[in-house]
Design an enzyme around this catalytic site. Structure first.
Site, PDB file in Angstrom:
ATOM      1  N   ARG A   1       6.428  -8.350   2.051  1.00 35.79           N
ATOM      2  CA  ARG A   1       7.680  -7.780   3.074  1.00 35.79           C
ATOM      3  C   ARG A   1       7.747  -9.047   3.648  1.00 35.79           C
ATOM      4  O   ARG A   1       9.015  -8.598   4.093  1.00 35.79           O
ATOM      5  CB  ARG A   1       5.792  -7.140   4.081  1.00 35.79           C
ATOM      6  CG  ARG A   1       6.942  -6.063   4.961  1.00 35.79           C
ATOM      7  CD  ARG A   1       6.533  -5.540   6.003  1.00 35.79           C
ATOM      8  NE  ARG A   1       5.960  -4.699   5.400  1.00 35.79           N
ATOM      9  CZ  ARG A   1       5.001  -3.809   5.662  1.00 35.79           C
ATOM     10  NH1 ARG A   1       4.444  -3.979   6.910  1.00 35.79           N
ATOM     11  NH2 ARG A   1       4.246  -2.711   5.096  1.00 35.79           N
TER      12      ARG A   1
ATOM     13  N   ASP B   1      -1.856   6.818   6.299  1.00 39.12           N
ATOM     14  CA  ASP B   1      -1.323   4.952   6.683  1.00 39.12           C
ATOM     15  C   ASP B   1      -2.216   5.068   7.324  1.00 39.12           C
ATOM     16  O   ASP B   1      -2.731   6.148   8.515  1.00 39.12           O
ATOM     17  CB  ASP B   1      -0.042   5.151   6.925  1.00 39.12           C
ATOM     18  CG  ASP B   1       0.060   3.367   6.750  1.00 39.12           C
ATOM     19  OD1 ASP B   1      -0.612   2.640   5.674  1.00 39.12           O
ATOM     20  OD2 ASP B   1       1.358   2.986   7.313  1.00 39.12           O
TER      21      ASP B   1
ATOM     22  N   LYS C   1       0.778  -0.953  -0.409  1.00 35.08           N
ATOM     23  CA  LYS C   1      -0.001  -0.296   0.038  1.00 35.08           C
ATOM     24  C   LYS C   1       0.566   1.131  -0.218  1.00 35.08           C
ATOM     25  O   LYS C   1       0.583   2.488  -0.827  1.00 35.08           O
ATOM     26  CB  LYS C   1      -1.432  -0.003   1.501  1.00 35.08           C
ATOM     27  CG  LYS C   1      -1.686  -1.252   1.018  1.00 35.08           C
ATOM     28  CD  LYS C   1      -2.932  -0.772   2.205  1.00 35.08           C
ATOM     29  CE  LYS C   1      -2.616  -1.365   3.837  1.00 35.08           C
ATOM     30  NZ  LYS C   1      -1.734  -2.290   3.977  1.00 35.08           N
ATOM     31  N   THR C   2       1.463   0.724   0.992  1.00 38.03           N
ATOM     32  CA  THR C   2       2.907   2.392   0.480  1.00 38.03           C
ATOM     33  C   THR C   2       3.603   2.054  -0.302  1.00 38.03           C
ATOM     34  O   THR C   2       3.642   4.055  -1.177  1.00 38.03           O
ATOM     35  CB  THR C   2       3.814   2.123   1.677  1.00 38.03           C
ATOM     36  OG1 THR C   2       3.013   2.494   3.036  1.00 38.03           O
ATOM     37  CG2 THR C   2       4.561   3.305   2.652  1.00 38.03           C
TER      38      THR C   2
ATOM     39  N   THR D   1      -5.885  -1.222   6.634  1.00 37.16           N
ATOM     40  CA  THR D   1      -6.063  -2.943   7.197  1.00 37.16           C
ATOM     41  C   THR D   1      -7.130  -2.746   7.741  1.00 37.16           C
ATOM     42  O   THR D   1      -7.811  -4.143   7.485  1.00 37.16           O
ATOM     43  CB  THR D   1      -5.004  -3.733   8.514  1.00 37.16           C
ATOM     44  OG1 THR D   1      -5.330  -2.527   9.876  1.00 37.16           O
ATOM     45  CG2 THR D   1      -3.291  -2.606   7.373  1.00 37.16           C
TER      46      THR D   1
END
Length: 344
Positions: A224, A116, A71-72, A165
């Protein structure tokens, strides 16, 4: 070889500066470089291209999905491909309407604002954001009581990219103001192989495809985690001196307590409590959290979704129950009267 308890690779509580820098160095800079999420990439590309043709700021974007899926990175790509500056903040950092007003009033025309964990903003800030997103304006209250006055403040046009999330926690008025909502999905093993291969090239790690698949299969569908495991394999191969062979990959992941399904120390602790102490369940969330010494939010948001997704655990109105697959994976003899989550 014994398990290493000093670092939780899959579910780290706090990311070190080195980890953040490492992940930043591996981030793709464009949608063309971004691996996976094919449908979302196509939708974003269309949105950005249309905005460029019309010489306007792109619509506001909401990126929803589990942690670690990009997402980032996508927010950074939106800014980069739009040739716009990027401002980063987070929901927990915006606890008052004044915090948000300070950020919004300092934006330059066309800037991309990334928030975020946007679902964790203060409610007063959310309400201010409604008007800012729709009309590029906020109302500043001056004074108190009967003499208070609302002063409108025009904002430079901007694009808000929100990441969450837990999209269900966003109020409908805020969710409805996003022009595009993307739901990111977990990655398939072959997609993760591509992610790890790209990272290995950037890190100058020589590794064969079979070893790449071994890492990918233990990465819980999350880039990640895949990159983090690759880094530990690289370290192991460097110290061992025999390269990143399949044997070295398996030895490294065994050392760091990541099993063939991708379960880590905390995952196994949760399953062990359910299977051995509570005969497979049902177990309430709070009881489970106290038993393993973790916050209930960590169990609910990080551990439980993965265990449910791979079929080792079921959620029921009465609590968490191990499935037959959960009993089988841990090789624990079942009580004849035990309940099974997959029979409910």
């Amino acid at each position: 070889m014994t398990a290493f308890d000093g670092e939780d690779l899959v579910n780290p509580e706090v990311e070190s500066e080195a980890e953040v820098a490492f992940e930043g160095a591996l981030r793709p800079k464009s949608l063309a470089e971004f691996v996976g999420q094919r449908k979302v990439r196509g939708q974003l590309q269309l949105l950005l291209d249309a905005a460029a043709i019309q010489s306007r700021t792109p619509d506001h974007i909401l990126l929803a999905g589990p942690p670690g899926l990009g997402k980032t990175t996508l927010a950074m790509i939106v800014a980069h491909e739009s040739n716009r500056p990027l401002r980063l903040t987070s929901g927990p950092a915006i606890q008052h309407a004044g915090d948000l007003a300070a950020v919004l009033s300092s934006l330059v025309p066309g800037e991309v604002l990334f928030i975020d964990e946007i679902h964790r903003m203060a409610r007063s800030a959310e309400e201010m954001l409604y008007l800012a997103m729709e009309d590029f304006r906020i109302d500043i209250m001056v004074g108190k009581g009967a003499g208070a006055t609302s002063i409108p403040l025009d904002l430079a046009p901007f694009t808000l990219v929100g990441a969450t999330t837990r999209s269900g926690l966003l109020p409908n008025p805020l969710r409805d103001r996003f022009g595009f909502t993307a739901h990111l999905e977990f990655y398939e093993t072959e997609e993760l192989v591509q992610v790890i291969h790209r990272a290995a090239q950037l890190l100058a790690v020589e590794i064969d495809r079979e070893s790449l698949r071994e890492i990918a299969s233990r990465s819980r569908g999350t880039p990640r985690i895949a990159n983090r495991l690759l880094r530990r394999v690289r370290d192991y191969a460097l110290v061992d001196g025999r390269g990143a062979s399949l044997e070295a990959v398996r030895a490294a992941l065994e050392l760091y307590d990541v099993d063939e399904l991708g379960l880590d120390r905390l995952d196994r602790a949760v399953m062990s409590i359910i299977l051995e102490r509570f005969d497979g369940g049902p177990v309430g969330l709070n009881t489970l959290a106290v038993s393993v010494g973790e916050e209930s939010e960590t169990i609910e948001a990080v551990v439980e979704p993965f265990l449910v997704r791979i079929g080792l655990l079921s959620r029921t109105p009465r609590g968490r129950i191990a499935t037959k697959a959960g009993w089988a994976h841990f090789g624990i003899p079942r009580n004849a009267d035990a309940l099974f989550g997959d029979d409910l």
